[in-house]
Design an enzyme around this catalytic site. Structure first.
Site, short mmCIF file in Angstrom:
data_model
loop_
_atom_site.label_atom_id
_atom_site.label_comp_id
_atom_site.label_asym_id
_atom_site.label_seq_id
_atom_site.Cartn_x
_atom_site.Cartn_y
_atom_site.Cartn_z
N LYS A 152 0.86 -1.19 0.00
CA LYS A 152 0.00 0.00 0.00
C LYS A 152 0.89 1.23 0.00
O LYS A 152 1.71 1.43 0.89
CB LYS A 152 -0.91 0.07 1.23
CG LYS A 152 -1.93 1.20 1.15
CD LYS A 152 -2.60 1.51 2.46
CE LYS A 152 -1.87 2.58 3.24
NZ LYS A 152 -1.93 3.94 2.60
N SER A 157 4.26 6.59 11.61
CA SER A 157 4.25 7.14 12.96
C SER A 157 4.27 6.02 13.99
O SER A 157 3.82 4.89 13.74
CB SER A 157 3.01 8.00 13.18
OG SER A 157 1.85 7.20 13.24
N THR A 162 0.68 4.72 14.80
CA THR A 162 0.15 3.78 13.81
C THR A 162 0.93 2.47 13.86
O THR A 162 0.35 1.39 13.71
CB THR A 162 0.21 4.38 12.40
OG1 THR A 162 -0.51 5.61 12.38
CG2 THR A 162 -0.38 3.44 11.37
N GLU A 217 9.58 0.86 11.08
CA GLU A 217 10.50 2.01 11.10
C GLU A 217 9.64 3.21 11.42
O GLU A 217 8.85 3.66 10.60
CB GLU A 217 11.22 2.14 9.76
CG GLU A 217 12.45 3.05 9.85
CD GLU A 217 12.15 4.47 9.43
OE1 GLU A 217 11.95 5.30 10.36
OE2 GLU A 217 12.11 4.76 8.23
N CYS A 227 12.14 11.18 9.35
CA CYS A 227 11.96 10.60 10.68
C CYS A 227 13.22 10.71 11.52
O CYS A 227 13.16 10.83 12.73
CB CYS A 227 11.54 9.14 10.56
SG CYS A 227 12.66 8.15 9.56
N GLU A 233 7.77 14.84 18.20
CA GLU A 233 8.18 14.90 16.80
C GLU A 233 7.29 15.86 16.03
O GLU A 233 6.08 15.66 15.92
CB GLU A 233 8.12 13.51 16.17
CG GLU A 233 8.67 13.48 14.75
CD GLU A 233 8.63 12.10 14.12
OE1 GLU A 233 9.53 11.78 13.35
OE2 GLU A 233 7.67 11.35 14.41
#
Length: 516
Positions: free
Chosen positions: A212, A266, A269, A287, A321, A418
């Protein structure tokens, strides 16, 4: 990586924004801002073909630099995931990929890299158009994609088991075998690079894939996927179902025939995916987020340190990130360096991604722009000093001035949370013990930077930092042979290098009794 499929879209998307076009073509012509023209695939990619979604629903893709529609692409649902999983399962079970000579798999990946390389200016331009990043950043991404595919291709036939000696009456050995169908969910900040970081280790080890893409940035992955059959990769081995996280992502994560899920996005998630995947005991690599420290000692080459700080936080519009979003400067050079950092930030060229002089392009979405500006307000209310930036540029396109905060406390939200944008905090320290404590005072542990001319300091501090990647006298400096991944809330598993392959393999032990 370079995170995040935060399952958000360009605008404040919800499912009501999806339109239904019963006759949307499977490709549309697009003229890029630099004058190049190409055909953009719009379908799902299943069994080496672009196909419409079963419900013929589509969603729009927005140019974040202009806020104008680029095109629509087909939007998959659960039944499309089912079709893709069946195709991937058939390709795995028929042995057309999993059981062939690994050297051939490597040749296919190398051919895929060659095809992208021949078309790299169009590929980079698509990435810049769709994501908003500067064309110079996009070209760098494409080169990393090519390098990584070729590097992984070179280790295809080096995935070995071992012989185990348990005495002369037995013959023991291990095999490292592919898992089967792997689900992959990639982010919007590095759409093409994450496509490569995910498919290369999965395919070279003999697995098949259902992916996806991020709903905000599906175009580059769809475009390069047309090279999959041309590279000699059989039907069903690699499949893309474009769509939304709550539907397509959830279907991939919970599907009983998918044996592994890889996600970049994130931490919130990632935790949800980890829990959902546990219901079918999938292997999982994640990751996730970061709030990485970038440390400057008084004996550092300050000119180089400033450049690495700029790259660490303003590269890719700060949507990285592992961005060096917490800068720690030793007190002996603090006043000098903060002024040099301010001057450098104010000289960063922000604007049209297709301008060759632009370094920082647009933020990828309205939602991300809003989030960044909200954090600027938070920083001001918390009492931090806004050194420069902190405002939107213009009224069209999602552009933000490079932003610096000083006089921060370690408990401030702008230090702890973040932001995922071009916002950096600068703190002062005196001793190694002090800065190590501050650097490690985070739920994350993705990356860190150290700037010093003393190799003893560099090694000792690197050993003490709780981070999966430590850069010394450089930053955001990736190489396909060096693993990348996080500690703590920054994730599980590694991208790139031989370490990445472990997430796509399982070990079988064979023990045979020998008779006289």
């Amino acid at each position: 990586m370079l995170a995040h499929s935060r399952i958000v879209s360009r605008k404040l998307y919800n499912l009501n924004t999806i339109r239904c076009f019963s006759h949307l073509p499977l490709s549309v012509p697009i003229k890029l801002p630099n004058g190049l023209e190409y055909e953009q695939p719009t379908g799902l990619f299943i069994n080496n073909k672009f196909v419409p979604s079963k419900q013929h629903k589509t969603f729009e893709v927005i140019n974040p630099s202009t806020e104008e529609e680029i095109c629509h692409v087909y939007e998959g649902r659960e039944d499309d995931v089912e079709t893709a999983v069946q195709a991937a399962s058939n390709a795995f079970e028929n042995g057309s990929w999993a059981t062939i000579d690994p050297f051939i798999r490597g040749q296919c990946l190398h051919k895929l890299a060659d095809l992208i390389e021949k078309d790299k200016e169009i590929v980079a331009s698509i990435e810049s158009l769709d994501n908003g990043k500067s064309i110079q950043n996009a070209r760098g991404d494409v080169q990393l994609v090519i390098n990584y595919l070729k590097s992984t291709a070179g280790i295809a036939d080096k995935i070995d088991g071992q012989l185990i000696n348990s005495g002369s009456n037995y013959f023991n050995y291990t095999k490292r075998e592919p898992l089967g169908v792997c689900g992959q969910i990639i982010p919007w900040n590095f759409p093409l690079l994450m496509w490569a970081w995910k498919i290369a280790p999965a395919l070279v080890t003999g697995n098949t894939v259902v992916m996806k893409t991020a709903e905000a940035t599906p175009l580059s992955a769809l475009y390069v996927s047309q090279f999959i059959p041309k590279a000699g990769i059989p039907p069903g081995v690699f499949n893309i179902v474009s769509g939304f996280g709550k539907i397509v992502g959830e279907a991939i994560t919970t599907h009983p025939n998918i044996k592994k899920v890889a996600f970049t996005g994130s931490t919130k998630t990632g935790i949800h995916i980890y829990r959902s995947a546990a219901t079918t005991l999938k292997k999982v690599t994640l990751e996730l987020g970061g709030k990485s420290p970038n440390i400057v000692f008084g004996d550092a080459n300050l000119k180089n340190a400033v450049q690495n700080i700029m790259t660490g936080i303003y590269f890719n519009s700060g949507e990285v990130c592992c961005a060096g979003s917490r800068v720690y400067v030793q007190d002996t050079v603090y006043d000098q360096l903060i002024e040099e950092i301010r001057a450098a930030a104010e000289n960063v060229k922000v604007g049209d991604p297709f301008n060759e002089n632009t370094f920082q392009g647009a933020q990828t979405s309205q939602m991300q722009l809003t989030k960044i500006l909200e954090y600027v307000d938070i920083g001001k209310k918390e009492g931090a000093t806004l050194v420069t930036g902190g405002e939107r540029i213009g009224n069209k396109g999602y552009f933000v001035r490079p932003t610096i905060f000083s006089d921060v406390r370690e408990d401030m939200r702008i230090v702890k949370e973040e932001i995922f944008g071009p916002v950096v905090t600068i703190s002062k320290f005196s001793t190694i013990d002090e800065v190590v404590k501050m650097a490690n005072d985070s739920e994350y542990g993705l990356a860190a930077g150290i700037h010093t001319s003393n190799i003893n300091t560099a090694v000792k501090v690197a050993d003490r930092l709780k981070a999966g990647t430590v850069w010394i006298n450089t930053y955001n400096d990736f190489h396909p042979c060096v693993p990348f991944g996080g500690f703590n809330a920054s994730g599980l598993g590694r991208e790139m290098s031989m370490e990445a392959l472990n997430g796509y393999l399982q070990v079988k032990g064979v023990r045979a009794k020998l008779y006289d």
